[in-house]
Design a protein around this motif. Structure first.
Motif, PDB file in Angstrom:
ATOM      1  N   TYR A 187       6.379   5.758 -13.696  1.00 24.60           N
ATOM      2  CA  TYR A 187       5.155   5.557 -12.909  1.00 24.60           C
ATOM      3  C   TYR A 187       4.239   4.548 -13.598  1.00 24.60           C
ATOM      4  O   TYR A 187       3.740   3.622 -12.974  1.00 24.60           O
ATOM      5  CB  TYR A 187       4.429   6.896 -12.730  1.00 24.60           C
ATOM      6  N   HIS A 188       4.036   4.742 -14.870  1.00 21.91           N
ATOM      7  CA  HIS A 188       3.131   3.858 -15.615  1.00 21.91           C
ATOM      8  C   HIS A 188       3.703   2.443 -15.699  1.00 21.91           C
ATOM      9  O   HIS A 188       2.951   1.462 -15.662  1.00 21.91           O
ATOM     10  CB  HIS A 188       2.893   4.429 -17.018  1.00 21.91           C
ATOM     11  N   THR A 224       7.354  13.342 -11.386  1.00 22.79           N
ATOM     12  CA  THR A 224       8.687  13.543 -11.954  1.00 22.79           C
ATOM     13  C   THR A 224       8.963  12.680 -13.177  1.00 22.79           C
ATOM     14  O   THR A 224       9.688  13.111 -14.068  1.00 22.79           O
ATOM     15  CB  THR A 224       9.772  13.256 -10.894  1.00 22.79           C
ATOM     16  N   ASN A 225       8.416  11.457 -13.210  1.00 18.27           N
ATOM     17  CA  ASN A 225       8.718  10.547 -14.315  1.00 18.27           C
ATOM     18  C   ASN A 225       7.475   9.711 -14.618  1.00 18.27           C
ATOM     19  O   ASN A 225       7.317   8.604 -14.102  1.00 18.27           O
ATOM     20  CB  ASN A 225       9.909   9.665 -13.932  1.00 18.27           C
ATOM     21  N   PHE A 226       6.620  10.230 -15.467  1.00 20.01           N
ATOM     22  CA  PHE A 226       5.343   9.575 -15.737  1.00 20.01           C
ATOM     23  C   PHE A 226       5.525   8.211 -16.396  1.00 20.01           C
ATOM     24  O   PHE A 226       4.763   7.283 -16.130  1.00 20.01           O
ATOM     25  CB  PHE A 226       4.458  10.470 -16.617  1.00 20.01           C
ATOM     26  N   TYR A 242       0.839  -1.200   0.000  1.00 21.88           N
ATOM     27  CA  TYR A 242       0.000   0.000   0.000  1.00 21.88           C
ATOM     28  C   TYR A 242       0.877   1.255   0.000  1.00 21.88           C
ATOM     29  O   TYR A 242       0.635   2.206  -0.754  1.00 21.88           O
ATOM     30  CB  TYR A 242      -0.911  -0.045   1.223  1.00 21.88           C
ATOM     31  N   LEU A 243       1.905   1.255   0.834  1.00 22.24           N
ATOM     32  CA  LEU A 243       2.813   2.395   0.878  1.00 22.24           C
ATOM     33  C   LEU A 243       3.608   2.529  -0.416  1.00 22.24           C
ATOM     34  O   LEU A 243       3.872   3.645  -0.877  1.00 22.24           O
ATOM     35  CB  LEU A 243       3.750   2.272   2.077  1.00 22.24           C
ATOM     36  N   MET A 297       2.608   6.864  -6.688  1.00 23.43           N
ATOM     37  CA  MET A 297       1.689   7.901  -7.136  1.00 23.43           C
ATOM     38  C   MET A 297       2.164   9.304  -6.734  1.00 23.43           C
ATOM     39  O   MET A 297       2.102  10.241  -7.533  1.00 23.43           O
ATOM     40  CB  MET A 297       0.299   7.652  -6.550  1.00 23.43           C
ATOM     41  N   LEU A 298       2.648   9.463  -5.509  1.00 22.63           N
ATOM     42  CA  LEU A 298       2.974  10.794  -5.007  1.00 22.63           C
ATOM     43  C   LEU A 298       4.342  11.310  -5.428  1.00 22.63           C
ATOM     44  O   LEU A 298       4.519  12.507  -5.636  1.00 22.63           O
ATOM     45  CB  LEU A 298       2.886  10.812  -3.480  1.00 22.63           C
TER      46      LEU A 298
END
Length: 94
Positions: free
Chosen positions: A34-35, A29-31, A16-17, A23-24
């Motif tokens: 993230y994806h 900074t680096n989409f 969860y963290l 996400m946060l």
């Protein structure tokens, strides 16, 4: 089975963290990163979340948890750091 629940609770909290951190901190900074990380982190968190709920339901009668305690244990899976609290307060002696 209680020991397994304790392990799943800790791993669910960590996942969860990790999902929130992705996400946060990574998304702004680096989409692309993230994806890339979203699916494996999200899938592992989903599996651990469902496992947490199933194990809590299976342990309710054998641990003689009241409905209030059972509700707290279930709601804790929705709150960041909640599963760590449950592990510390209800599963400490395992």
């Amino acid at each position: 089975m209680l020991k397994l629940f304790k392990i799943v609770a800790i791993l669910e909290g960590i996942s969860y963290l990790a999902l929130f951190s992705n996400m946060l901190f990574i998304k702004p900074t680096n989409f692309e990163l993230y994806h890339t990380l979203l699916y494996p982190i999200g899938m592992s968190h989903g599996v651990l979340f469902i496992g947490y709920l199933i194990l809590a339901a299976l342990l309710k009668n054998s641990m003689k948890w009241s409905y209030k305690t059972f509700g707290i244990i279930l709601v804790a899976s929705l709150i960041p750091f909640g599963t760590f609290y449950i592990e510390h307060k209800y599963l400490k002696n395992v």
